[in-house]
Enzyme design. Structure first.
Site, PDB file in Angstrom:
ATOM      1  N   ASP A  45      37.081  44.121  34.463  1.00 27.43           N
ATOM      2  CA  ASP A  45      36.129  43.528  35.401  1.00 27.43           C
ATOM      3  C   ASP A  45      36.762  42.335  36.124  1.00 27.43           C
ATOM      4  OD1 ASP A  45      36.108  41.747  33.306  1.00 27.43           O
ATOM      5  OD2 ASP A  45      33.931  41.654  33.109  1.00 27.43           O
ATOM      6  N   SER A  46      38.023  42.017  35.791  1.00 27.14           N
ATOM      7  CA  SER A  46      38.793  41.079  36.603  1.00 27.14           C
ATOM      8  C   SER A  46      38.910  41.577  38.035  1.00 27.14           C
ATOM      9  CB  SER A  46      40.181  40.857  36.002  1.00 27.14           C
ATOM     10  OG  SER A  46      40.845  42.084  35.797  1.00 27.14           O
ATOM     11  N   ASP A  84      36.374  48.205  31.168  1.00 30.39           N
ATOM     12  CA  ASP A  84      35.464  47.116  30.797  1.00 30.39           C
ATOM     13  C   ASP A  84      34.024  47.512  31.046  1.00 30.39           C
ATOM     14  OD1 ASP A  84      36.854  44.965  29.765  1.00 30.39           O
ATOM     15  OD2 ASP A  84      37.227  44.043  31.724  1.00 30.39           O
ATOM     16  N   GLU A 115      32.957  42.328  25.634  1.00 31.50           N
ATOM     17  CA  GLU A 115      33.246  40.951  25.276  1.00 31.50           C
ATOM     18  C   GLU A 115      32.241  40.456  24.241  1.00 31.50           C
ATOM     19  OE1 GLU A 115      33.392  38.331  28.639  1.00 31.50           O
ATOM     20  OE2 GLU A 115      34.910  39.527  29.677  1.00 31.50           O
ATOM     21  N   GLU A 182      41.996  36.724  23.906  1.00 27.90           N
ATOM     22  CA  GLU A 182      42.356  36.020  25.137  1.00 27.90           C
ATOM     23  C   GLU A 182      42.339  34.515  24.939  1.00 27.90           C
ATOM     24  OE1 GLU A 182      40.298  37.405  28.627  1.00 27.90           O
ATOM     25  OE2 GLU A 182      41.046  35.776  29.880  1.00 27.90           O
TER      26      GLU A 182
END
Ligand code: KIV
Ligand code: NA
Length: 264
Positions: A45-46, A84, A115, A182
C-alpha cells in the site's frame, strides 16, 4: 515455469538462504524484477505514496490494490506475489478481512499482509484456517502513523522491545506464514528472527532477518524527499535498472545488505 509457492519460500528459509523482496506495482517493473531473481514482489500500500502521491498509505482502497495486483500478476509467471490489505479492510472483523482478502487472492495474490500486533492474531487465525496465508507486519506500521505520531523507530525501550517480541510469537502461533518487521533496532530484529520458526522480512530491522524488502522507487533512487537511513540507492554504480535490481538481490542473498549504516 511454474509460480514459486509458500513452500519455496519455506525451503529458502530452512536452508538458511535469504529471501529478496521488493515492492512492485505494475507489469513492466514486475517482469524486470522477476528476471533479476527477486523472490517476492510485495504489492504494497506504499503505492499510495509512490504511485498516487499521497502523504500516507491511509487513502489507498481495496479496488486500487486489486488493480495493481492484477498488473503485477500479468507481468510475471514465476515470482511470489504478496499483497497488502489496505487500511480499513481488515481491522473491523475477521469475517470482513476474509471477504476482502478473497478479492486480493482472486486478483493473483498468493498471500496477504496485515499490519498490527497481537490484536491481529484472531484475524490471522481466521484467514489461515480458511486457506489464505497471511504475512504479519509489526514495528513501524504506517497505517497507524497518526497513532504512532510519525514514522519513528519502534521497540527502542526494553518494554517496547518485549512487547514486539511477544506480538511476533503470538502472530506466529496464530498461523502467520511470514513476518515483516519495519524500523526496529537491529538487535531486536535479530532476537525476533531467532525466536521464530517462520521467515522474517526486514526493512530497517537489521541484518539478521530471513530476508529483506525495500520500496522499489527508494532503492532506485527516484523517490522524492528525504529517505530513511535503511534505504540504499542501488542505481548508484549501476548502469541500468536491471543491474541495480540484480545487485540488490545479490547483496541480500550474500548478507552484504543491509550494512551497518542502514541499521539502528
Ligand atoms: O507497503 C509497503 O511497501 C510495505 C513495506 C514497507 C513492507 O508494507
Ligand atoms: Na504496506
Amino acid at each position: 515455469t511454474k509460480r514459486i509457492t509458500v513452500l519455496t519460500l519455506q525451503n529458502i528459509y530452512r536452508e538458511k538462504g535469504k529471501i529478496a523482496a521488493l515492492t512492485c506495482y505494475d507489469a513492466t517493473f514486475a517482469a524486470v524484477l522477476e528476471n533479476a531473481g527477486v523472490d517476492i514482489l510485495l504489492v504494497g500500500d506504499s503505492l499510495g505514496n509512490v504511485i498516487q502521491g499521497q502523504a500516507s498509505t491511509l487513502p489507498v482502497t481495496l479496488d486500487e490494490m486489486i488493480y495493481h495486483v492484477c498488473c503485477v500478476e500479468r507481468g510475471t509467471h514465476s515470482v511470489f506475489i504478496l499483497a497488502d490489505m489496505p487500511f480499513g479492510t481488515f481491522q473491523v472483523s475477521p469475517q470482513e478481512a476474509f471477504r476482502n482478502a478473497v478479492r486480493l487472492m482472486a486478483a493473483g495474490a498468493q498471500m496477504v499482509k496485515v499490519e498490527g500486533g497481537r490484536h491481529m492474531a484472531e484475524t490471522i487465525e481466521f484467514l489461515t484456517c480458511r486457506g489464505i496465508p497471511v504475512c504479519a507486519h509489526i514495528g513501524l506500521i504506517p497505517q497507524s502513523v497518526h497513532q504512532l505520531g510519525g514514522y519513528k523507530i519502534q521497540g527502542k525501550t526494553p518494554d517496547g522491545a518485549r512487547q514486539l517480541l511477544e506480538d511476533a510469537l503470538l502472530l506466529q502461533k496464530a498461523g502467520a506464514a511470514m513476518l515483516v518487521m519495519e524500523l526496529i533496532p537491529a538487535a531486536l530484529g535479530e532476537e525476533i528472527t531467532r525466536s521464530l520458526s517462520i521467515p522474517t522480512i526486514g526493512i530497517g530491522a537489521g541484518a539478521v532477518c530471513s530476508g529483506q524488502v525495500l520500496v522499489l522507487h527508494d532503492m532506485l533512487g527516484i523517490s522524492s524527499g528525504t529517505l530513511p537511513r535503511f534505504v540504499k540507492n542501488f542505481m548508484a554504480g549501476a548502469d541500468s535498472i536491471q543491474v541495480a535490481v540484480r545487485n540488490y538481490v545479490k547483496a541480500v542473498k550474500t548478507g552484504e545488505f543491509p550494512a551497518h549504516e542502514h541499521m539502528f
